[in-house]
Design a protein around this motif. Structure first.
Motif, short mmCIF file in Angstrom:
data_model
loop_
_atom_site.label_atom_id
_atom_site.label_comp_id
_atom_site.label_asym_id
_atom_site.label_seq_id
_atom_site.Cartn_x
_atom_site.Cartn_y
_atom_site.Cartn_z
N ASP A 103 0.83 -1.21 0.00
CA ASP A 103 0.00 0.00 0.00
C ASP A 103 0.87 1.26 0.00
OD1 ASP A 103 -2.29 -1.50 -0.03
OD2 ASP A 103 -2.69 -1.33 2.12
N ASP A 104 2.04 1.20 0.66
CA ASP A 104 2.95 2.34 0.66
C ASP A 104 3.46 2.62 -0.75
OD1 ASP A 104 2.76 2.43 3.47
OD2 ASP A 104 4.37 0.95 3.66
N VAL A 105 3.81 1.55 -1.46
CA VAL A 105 4.32 1.71 -2.82
C VAL A 105 3.21 2.16 -3.76
CG1 VAL A 105 5.40 0.51 -4.78
CG2 VAL A 105 6.13 0.00 -2.42
N VAL A 108 2.63 5.85 -3.73
CA VAL A 108 3.60 6.60 -4.55
C VAL A 108 3.28 6.43 -6.03
CG1 VAL A 108 6.03 6.80 -5.19
CG2 VAL A 108 5.40 6.40 -2.80
N ARG A 109 2.97 5.23 -6.42
CA ARG A 109 2.69 4.96 -7.84
C ARG A 109 1.52 5.80 -8.34
NH1 ARG A 109 1.86 -1.05 -9.44
NH2 ARG A 109 1.83 -0.03 -11.47
N ALA A 110 0.60 6.12 -7.44
CA ALA A 110 -0.59 6.87 -7.84
C ALA A 110 -0.27 8.25 -8.39
CB ALA A 110 -1.55 7.00 -6.66
N VAL A 111 0.90 8.80 -8.03
CA VAL A 111 1.25 10.16 -8.49
C VAL A 111 2.34 10.15 -9.55
CG1 VAL A 111 0.63 11.09 -6.23
CG2 VAL A 111 3.01 10.54 -6.70
N LEU A 112 2.89 8.98 -9.87
CA LEU A 112 4.02 8.93 -10.79
C LEU A 112 3.65 9.34 -12.21
CD1 LEU A 112 5.94 5.70 -9.66
CD2 LEU A 112 6.46 8.10 -9.15
N GLY A 113 2.38 9.23 -12.57
CA GLY A 113 1.96 9.64 -13.90
C GLY A 113 1.93 11.15 -14.07
N GLU A 114 1.96 11.87 -12.95
CA GLU A 114 1.92 13.33 -13.00
C GLU A 114 3.35 13.87 -12.98
OE1 GLU A 114 -0.15 14.47 -9.52
OE2 GLU A 114 -1.90 13.20 -9.92
N PRO A 115 3.58 15.00 -13.64
CA PRO A 115 4.92 15.60 -13.57
C PRO A 115 5.18 16.14 -12.17
CG PRO A 115 3.40 17.08 -14.68
CD PRO A 115 2.66 15.78 -14.48
N PRO A 116 6.44 16.20 -11.75
CA PRO A 116 6.72 16.78 -10.43
C PRO A 116 6.35 18.26 -10.41
CG PRO A 116 8.75 16.46 -11.68
CD PRO A 116 7.67 15.79 -12.46
N ASN A 137 7.61 -6.18 -5.95
CA ASN A 137 7.10 -6.40 -7.30
C ASN A 137 6.34 -5.17 -7.81
OD1 ASN A 137 8.17 -8.97 -7.58
ND2 ASN A 137 6.39 -9.95 -6.63
N ALA A 138 5.59 -4.52 -6.91
CA ALA A 138 4.87 -3.30 -7.31
C ALA A 138 5.87 -2.20 -7.69
CB ALA A 138 3.97 -2.83 -6.17
N LEU A 139 6.98 -2.12 -6.94
CA LEU A 139 8.01 -1.14 -7.27
C LEU A 139 8.64 -1.45 -8.62
CD1 LEU A 139 9.80 1.26 -6.46
CD2 LEU A 139 11.29 -0.36 -5.26
#
Length: 296
Positions: A103-105, A108-116, A137-139
């Motif tokens: 759930d922690d990973v 983070v993954r939920a925002v990776l599609g957005e630019p910083p 595996n999620a990472l």
């Protein structure tokens, strides 16, 4: 007081990253300076101490995001935010506080599609050996495709503690190992007690049997110190009585078993197993290996 003033009133940025500024890590900081021109997606920092690895990861975050020409300046609001882990582009998953869960990973993954929002998003996984299989595996799925503007930083005592597939995707830098003779006094005392037990079979259980004599933090520091002694014994750099004992009493098979046992101890301590039980388990095995090894 504003948010910015609150951040700047916290411990000074240079204090937070102080372990990274030691001359012991000049070489690693030099490499990081060069990498800042072509930021790798995944950076793996091994060796050193947990505090030094953490400090270097925060220094790296400030280096990538500081707006000043002499980055990192360690005095601007951006540096202060990243060092305090208080920036929207900073994610810090701390395996020293327990396992890093899927759930922690996913969070983070939920925002990776957005630019910083700023220059770089920095995702630090401290004590990354605490990644559960599902989380690892999620990472890996997140690393399968490039993430522009994102730098993942894995921190671990040794690369061997991580999945090979994670290591293969990483740019690995090894921090200077702590000097063998520089262990804090409490850790040195525990190491001396273990050394005496391996030699004589006496004294260890009386010490661990004292209520609250060994907490989880001390246990983790002791295991890290023993890992360093083992590394010295394996590489022929034995400079302490403990590492010399390992080199002289344990054959190669026993040294490999000790490496695996220390990894199990570290995992058990991270999962909050009673530290006295963990170290008693280690002591009895080390005592037995010292007597059954071909070098004994």
């Amino acid at each position: 007081m504003s948010v910015q003033e609150d951040i700047l009133s916290a411990p000074h940025t240079s204090e937070i990253v102080a372990p990274a500024l030691s001359s012991r890590h000049d070489r690693v900081r030099g490499y990081l300076e060069r990498l800042a021109g072509a930021v790798p997606q995944v950076l793996l920092l091994e060796g050193g101490t947990a505090r030094e690895r953490e400090a270097l990861s925060l220094w790296w975050a400030t280096r990538l995001n500081c707006p000043e020409e002499s980055a990192p300046c360690l005095s601007c609001a951006v540096c202060a935010q990243f060092a305090a882990r208080n920036n929207r582009d900073m994610f810090y998953l701390d395996g020293s506080e327990g396992s890093i869960k899927i759930d922690d990973v996913r969070a983070v993954r939920a925002v990776l599609g957005e630019p910083p929002r700023g220059r770089y998003r920095v995702v630090v996984l401290a004590e990354a050996q605490a990644l559960g299989i599902e989380a690892a595996n999620a990472l890996l799925k997140s690393l399968e495709e490039p993430r522009p503007g994102t730098s993942f930083v894995l921190l671990a005592p040794q690369r061997e503690r991580l999945l090979p597939t994670l290591v293969s995707r990483s740019w690995v830098l090894t921090l200077a190992w702590p000097d063998g003779d520089s262990a804090p006094a409490p850790i040195a005392e525990w190491a001396d007690a273990l050394h005496e037990f391996v030699q004589s079979g006496h004294g260890w259980f009386a010490r661990t049997g004292t209520k609250s004599s060994l907490d989880h933090g001390t246990g983790l520091q002791l295991v890290a110190y023993l890992q360093r002694q083992l590394a010295d014994a394996l590489t022929g750099r034995a400079s302490t009585s403990f590492s010399r004992m390992l080199a002289s009493r344990l054959d190669d098979a026993a040294l490999r078993k000790l490496d695996e046992a220390l990894a199990e101890c570290q995992d058990s301590l991270i999962y909050n197993v009673n530290p006295a039980l963990v170290l008693d388990w280690l002591a009895t095995r080390l005592y037995a290996w010292a007597r059954t090894s071909r070098r004994a």
